[in-house]
Design a protein around this motif. Structure first.
Motif, mmCIF file in Angstrom:
data_model
loop_
_atom_site.group_PDB
_atom_site.id
_atom_site.type_symbol
_atom_site.label_atom_id
_atom_site.label_comp_id
_atom_site.label_asym_id
_atom_site.label_seq_id
_atom_site.Cartn_x
_atom_site.Cartn_y
_atom_site.Cartn_z
ATOM 1 N N THR A 1 -25.428 23.597 -1.770
ATOM 2 C CA THR A 1 -24.185 23.255 -1.332
ATOM 3 C C THR A 1 -23.424 24.503 -0.860
ATOM 4 N N SER A 2 -22.559 24.131 0.103
ATOM 5 C CA SER A 2 -21.595 25.233 0.656
ATOM 6 C C SER A 2 -20.464 24.657 1.404
ATOM 7 N N LYS A 3 -19.469 25.567 1.552
ATOM 8 C CA LYS A 3 -18.236 24.802 2.301
ATOM 9 C C LYS A 3 -18.728 24.687 3.747
ATOM 10 N N VAL A 4 -19.673 25.340 4.157
ATOM 11 C CA VAL A 4 -20.000 25.255 5.649
ATOM 12 C C VAL A 4 -20.512 23.819 5.775
ATOM 13 N N LEU A 5 -21.530 23.539 4.835
ATOM 14 C CA LEU A 5 -22.349 22.413 5.010
ATOM 15 C C LEU A 5 -21.296 21.065 4.703
ATOM 16 N N GLU A 6 -20.421 21.254 3.678
ATOM 17 C CA GLU A 6 -19.392 20.025 3.536
ATOM 18 C C GLU A 6 -18.458 19.902 4.750
ATOM 19 N N ASP A 7 -18.241 21.087 5.322
ATOM 20 C CA ASP A 7 -17.308 20.752 6.567
ATOM 21 C C ASP A 7 -17.991 20.164 7.825
ATOM 22 N N PHE A 8 -19.162 20.490 7.958
ATOM 23 C CA PHE A 8 -20.321 20.086 8.738
ATOM 24 C C PHE A 8 -20.552 18.427 8.595
ATOM 25 N N LYS A 9 -20.850 18.203 7.331
ATOM 26 C CA LYS A 9 -20.915 16.683 6.911
ATOM 27 C C LYS A 9 -19.484 15.947 7.247
ATOM 28 N N LEU A 10 -18.399 16.575 7.259
ATOM 29 C CA LEU A 10 -17.035 15.704 7.299
ATOM 30 C C LEU A 10 -17.027 15.547 8.884
ATOM 31 N N ARG A 11 -17.368 16.707 9.621
ATOM 32 C CA ARG A 11 -17.295 16.508 11.032
ATOM 33 C C ARG A 11 -18.349 15.412 11.690
ATOM 34 N N TRP A 12 -19.294 15.448 10.821
ATOM 35 C CA TRP A 12 -20.564 14.535 11.381
ATOM 36 C C TRP A 12 -19.923 13.093 11.212
ATOM 37 N N LYS A 13 -19.394 12.838 10.235
ATOM 38 C CA LYS A 13 -18.945 11.350 9.663
ATOM 39 C C LYS A 13 -17.918 11.166 10.784
ATOM 40 N N ARG A 14 -17.038 11.986 11.079
ATOM 41 C CA ARG A 14 -15.955 11.452 11.964
ATOM 42 C C ARG A 14 -16.136 11.737 13.517
ATOM 43 N N ARG A 15 -17.466 11.975 14.005
ATOM 44 C CA ARG A 15 -17.665 11.981 15.198
ATOM 45 C C ARG A 15 -17.555 10.749 15.791
ATOM 46 N N LYS A 16 -17.349 10.486 17.395
ATOM 47 C CA LYS A 16 -17.256 9.547 17.756
ATOM 48 C C LYS A 16 -18.667 9.109 18.430
ATOM 49 N N LEU A 17 -19.038 7.735 18.613
ATOM 50 C CA LEU A 17 -20.272 7.281 18.848
ATOM 51 C C LEU A 17 -20.066 6.118 19.885
ATOM 52 N N PRO A 18 -19.668 6.676 21.114
ATOM 53 C CA PRO A 18 -19.633 5.642 22.086
ATOM 54 C C PRO A 18 -21.115 4.747 22.473
ATOM 55 N N ASN A 19 -20.573 3.526 22.694
ATOM 56 C CA ASN A 19 -21.648 2.755 23.315
ATOM 57 C C ASN A 19 -22.743 2.520 22.073
#
Length: 450
Positions: A197-215
């Protein structure tokens, strides 16, 4: 490759693709980088331009054998798919089992295109064997089908032990799979590389979940969880970007290709392959690249990602529970999962915390039938009481307790039933000891108990 002036290739997804592309990379002298082709036979001995930025399958064998050794299982049936990926691990795992005196009595090989009937037919064959410990080495597409049918066949019940290798444990996330697949994997153990676990990984997962998935439909958004291969892919892109900066290549974003600042190509007219002058330098830069990535430390040793620790997971109520870290490359000794007090105890198929013995007498419609003598005295040794509600005998006493304790300590399960040697009144013995012994010789074929 020639027209786009390719200087590196990322992502031969499977081993067959990797072998073909590695050959092209060797001729063009450009790095071929794969984070998902995991068969151990792919190495820099085949081509010095091949780089593996994920772990190969052989790195997990000691983690798997640590589980088998901890529970004292002496036989394991291998279930794997008939592909280069499936066959690639088998020599390594069988050798590792031999080192801990564990036999492989049978290998169940299934085609990726197996029909439900073919899968059930093979599982039925496995049910008729004594061994109850199965190691599954398959891709998620075939492995999910096998577990669904194993559940239907009654093989996800008490007494069975299932272990999955890293490929299936990494790709098949029960919490994001359909309910039918998730429910069929209750009690399964799996091994997979440990991601710190790391802050960089947690931040990335958060951005990944918030990303937009058009179509993409909302039902698909819930299955967009990134797995270990995704983390390796991300780190691979960063490693290549760092190497490009070191070598001094330009990125032409309009055509998405790498170009050298000077004329960096020669053409092999006979083969029709353009040979890169920058490729060898880019290769050396990649081999020297080291940084802390999302999946852990990125560092290549002999063209492969450095070995990592493995963790054991347990599927419980359709979710994954991490048991503990079971093996690290700098530790020679295995952890004894049974004795370590701070290790979480696995839940096994059948929703039991009692570890399977790993071996059983196949069910053939008959059990081990044990004649119980009836005596008026010394009931502390053997006593027979009858239930008023079920009219079933309750057998107790010191001799019975000793017998049951012995069964607990033998390395396989025995199906048995007690047969009181009584007459129809259920109060007196049906005969003498000699007559009871004679009935045992006849296997109680002419005697009806109760």
């Amino acid at each position: 490759m020639n027209n786009e002036e390719v200087q590196a290739i990322i992502g031969p997804q499977n081993s067959n693709q990797a072998k073909f592309v590695i050959n092209l990379g060797e001729k063009a002298q450009i790095p071929i980088i794969s984070f998902s082709a995991t068969i151990p036979s792919l190495s820099q001995t085949q081509s010095r331009f091949f780089i593996r930025t994920g772990l190969d399958d052989s790195s997990q064998v000691k983690a798997i054998t640590s589980i088998v050794k901890a529970y004292g299982w002496r036989e394991v049936v291998l279930i794997y798919e008939d592909t280069e990926y499936g066959n690639g691990l088998i020599p390594y795992i069988t050798d590792a089992f031999q080192q801990i005196d564990t036999r492989v009595p049978y290998r169940s090989v299934m085609s990726p295109s197996s029909s439900p009937y073919q899968i059930l037919k093979e599982l039925t064959k496995l049910m008729g064997m004594e061994t109850r410990v199965f190691l599954v080495h398959m891709t998620a597409s075939l492995g999910s089908k096998v577990f669904v049918h194993a559940k239907e066949a009654g093989m996800m019940s008490k007494g069975y032990a299932w272990i999955t290798t890293a490929g299936l444990s990494t790709l098949l996330h029960p919490e994001i799979e359909e309910a039918k697949v998730a429910g069929s994997m209750e009690g399964v153990l799996g091994v997979r590389p440990y991601v710190p676990t790391s802050k960089v990984l947690e931040d990335f997962k958060l951005r990944w979940k918030r990303r937009k998935l058009p179509n993409i439909a909302k039902t698909m958004q819930s299955t967009s969880e990134i797995n270990l291969f995704g983390l390796w892919a991300y780190d691979t892109i960063w490693a290549l970007a760092k190497a490009v900066e070191l070598v001094g290549l330009e990125v032409n974003y309009s055509s998405d290709v790498l170009k050298h600042k000077t004329n960096s190509k020669n053409t092999d007219e006979m083969l029709g392959i353009t040979v890169s002058k920058a490729g060898p330098r880019l290769l050396q830069a990649l081999l020297r690249t080291s940084f802390q990535g999302l999946s852990g430390k990125f560092q290549l040793i002999n063209g492969h990602l450095q070995p990592a620790a493995y963790e054991i997971i347990n599927v419980v109520r359709k979710n994954e529970t991490v048991i503990r870290y079971c093996w690290a490359p700098n530790k020679e000794a295995f952890h004894d999962l049974v004795q370590i007090s701070n290790a979480s105890k696995p839940i096994w198929p059948g929703n039991t915390s009692t570890p399977p013995k790993g071996w059983v007498i196949p069910v053939t419609g008959k059990k081990l039938r044990i004649g119980v003598p009836v005596k008026a005295g010394f009931k502390e040794f053997v006593n027979i009481d009858w239930s008023r509600h079920t009219n079933e005998p309750k057998i107790s006493g010191l001799s019975i307790d000793v017998f049951r304790e012995v069964l607990k300590r033998i390395p396989f399960a025995v199906l048995y039933e007690f047969i009181p040697y009584m007459n129809s009144s259920t109060k007196e013995a049906a005969g003498t000891y000699d007559e009871l012994i004679y009935q045992i010789k006849l296997k109680f074929s002419i005697y009806k108990s109760f």
